[in-house]
Design an enzyme around this catalytic site. Structure first.
Site, short mmCIF file in Angstrom:
data_model
loop_
_atom_site.label_atom_id
_atom_site.label_comp_id
_atom_site.label_asym_id
_atom_site.label_seq_id
_atom_site.Cartn_x
_atom_site.Cartn_y
_atom_site.Cartn_z
N ASP A 195 -46.38 5.19 47.04
CA ASP A 195 -47.43 6.09 47.53
C ASP A 195 -47.31 7.52 47.02
O ASP A 195 -46.86 8.43 47.73
CB ASP A 195 -47.46 6.09 49.06
N ASN A 202 -42.13 5.85 53.06
CA ASN A 202 -42.56 5.69 51.67
C ASN A 202 -41.41 5.28 50.75
O ASN A 202 -41.51 5.39 49.53
CB ASN A 202 -43.22 6.97 51.15
N ASP A 241 -45.03 13.55 49.55
CA ASP A 241 -45.08 13.00 50.91
C ASP A 241 -43.93 12.01 51.08
O ASP A 241 -44.13 10.88 51.53
CB ASP A 241 -46.42 12.32 51.16
#
Length: 344
Positions: A233, A221, A216
């Site tokens: 994350d 992030n 992701d």
């Protein structure tokens, strides 16, 4: 390699009702849970921008800043969370600047009154600027280092990215959810099914190598620190093609994206070879992420935080806009993939 059972996918109303216990996650419980680790917060808890889990930043009585993450109940197994922690710890050993949970009493995953949680050192930094080519080059270099290491072994417990995981399961959920307004259901599902058919055809015939991914890696992030990028994350870490950790860095019109891609991959390939055939997966991945986002909001709608923060999800206007967006994405699937070679 035999794989363990995939993470639980919530598929019934009963599962939805049972999945949300965050009402019991009070400030007192959070503080007590942290104190069981011998860490004593000196400041209040600052809630960070996370809806899937509950994440808070604080400073302890020794002046250190931490982030505590409480995992959403019933989403991941202990083995899947531990595999995420072990992956980040291994990357840290490779001198990759990534948020890694603190080991306390030999463990990185802790439990208090039914809540599983982990404690991370806080990574201070500002927003990563995707239009800053120097920053993009540095990020590309570190993604190459991550993938060079991640190719050496597979995840055992984490999911594998596929049209079935992001596409078919999301479509099935939305059809059964009742969240699509009745007057818009036919045009919505018609265009989504066309997209999934085309995206699956573009994906399935290819022999793409699956590796361990961040999963992701969107710009939010990545934090920019005085020493360069800091990655956070790994909650959605999974197996999949390398391009999944690259395409979300691309923004703007096609010439801008080609330039960004060139900068990213030139730096990336200092450490890891990139299979340019995977560029064909960018638009299918974008399409499936759009669908998966709709299904994610639907799956989590029983969590009070979602109607509060995403009220537009329940409005017809939102679904009308989604139909238009999916029609545009359907057209994008017919366009030539991004290429580093001149187009004639």
């Amino acid at each position: 390699m035999n794989r363990a059972e995939p993470s639980k996918i919530i598929t019934t109303a009963a599962d939805v009702d049972s999945a949300f216990h965050y009402q019991a996650l009070t400030p007192d419980l959070i503080l007590t849970a942290i104190e069981t680790l011998g860490i004593y917060p000196e400041t209040g808890l600052l809630a960070l921008n996370s809806y899937e889990n509950r994440v808070y930043q604080f400073r302890c009585d020794r002046g250190q800043r931490y982030v505590v993450k409480f995992y959403r109940p019933e989403r991941w197994t202990d083995q899947q969370i531990q595999e995420e922690h072990d992956f980040s710890a291994a990357l840290t050993e490779q001198e990759v600047p990534i948020a890694t949970p603190v080991i306390i009493d030999g463990r990185s995953l802790h439990e208090y009154q039914g809540f599983r949680f982990a404690l991370f050192p806080s990574i201070g930094g500002r927003a990563f600027e995707v239009d800053n080519l120097d920053q993009l080059e540095s990020v590309g270099r570190f993604i190459g280092r991550i993938h060079q290491f991640s190719k050496q072994a597979d995840f055992v417990y984490r999911d594998t990215l596929s049209p079935q995981l992001l596409g078919d399961e999301s479509l099935k959920w939305l059809k059964e959810s009742g969240h699509i307004p009745s007057g818009l259901a036919l045009p919505y599902f018609t265009v989504v099914e066309q997209i999934l058919e085309k995206a699956s055809a573009m994906w399935q015939p290819k022999d793409y190598k699956n590796i361990r991914l961040h999963g992701d890696l969107h710009p939010s992030n990545i934090l920019w620190t005085p020493d360069g990028p800091g990655f956070v994350d790994l909650d959605d870490a999974k197996m999949g093609p390398a391009v999944q950790d690259i395409w979300m860095m691309l923004a703007g019109d096609r010439p801008q994206q080609v330039l960004q891609l060139e900068v990213l991959l030139e730096a990336y390939e200092e450490f890891c070879e990139f299979d340019t055939r995977e560029l064909q997966l960018i638009e299918p991945l974008r399409a499936m992420r759009m669908l998966h986002y709709n299904a994610w909001l639907s799956r989590r709608w029983a969590d009070p935080a979602f109607p509060m923060n995403f009220p537009w999800f329940a409005e017809d206007k939102y679904w009308e806009q989604q139909i238009l967006s999916f029609k545009e994405q359907l057209a994008a699937l017919d366009e030539p993939p991004l290429s580093l070679l001149p187009q004639y």
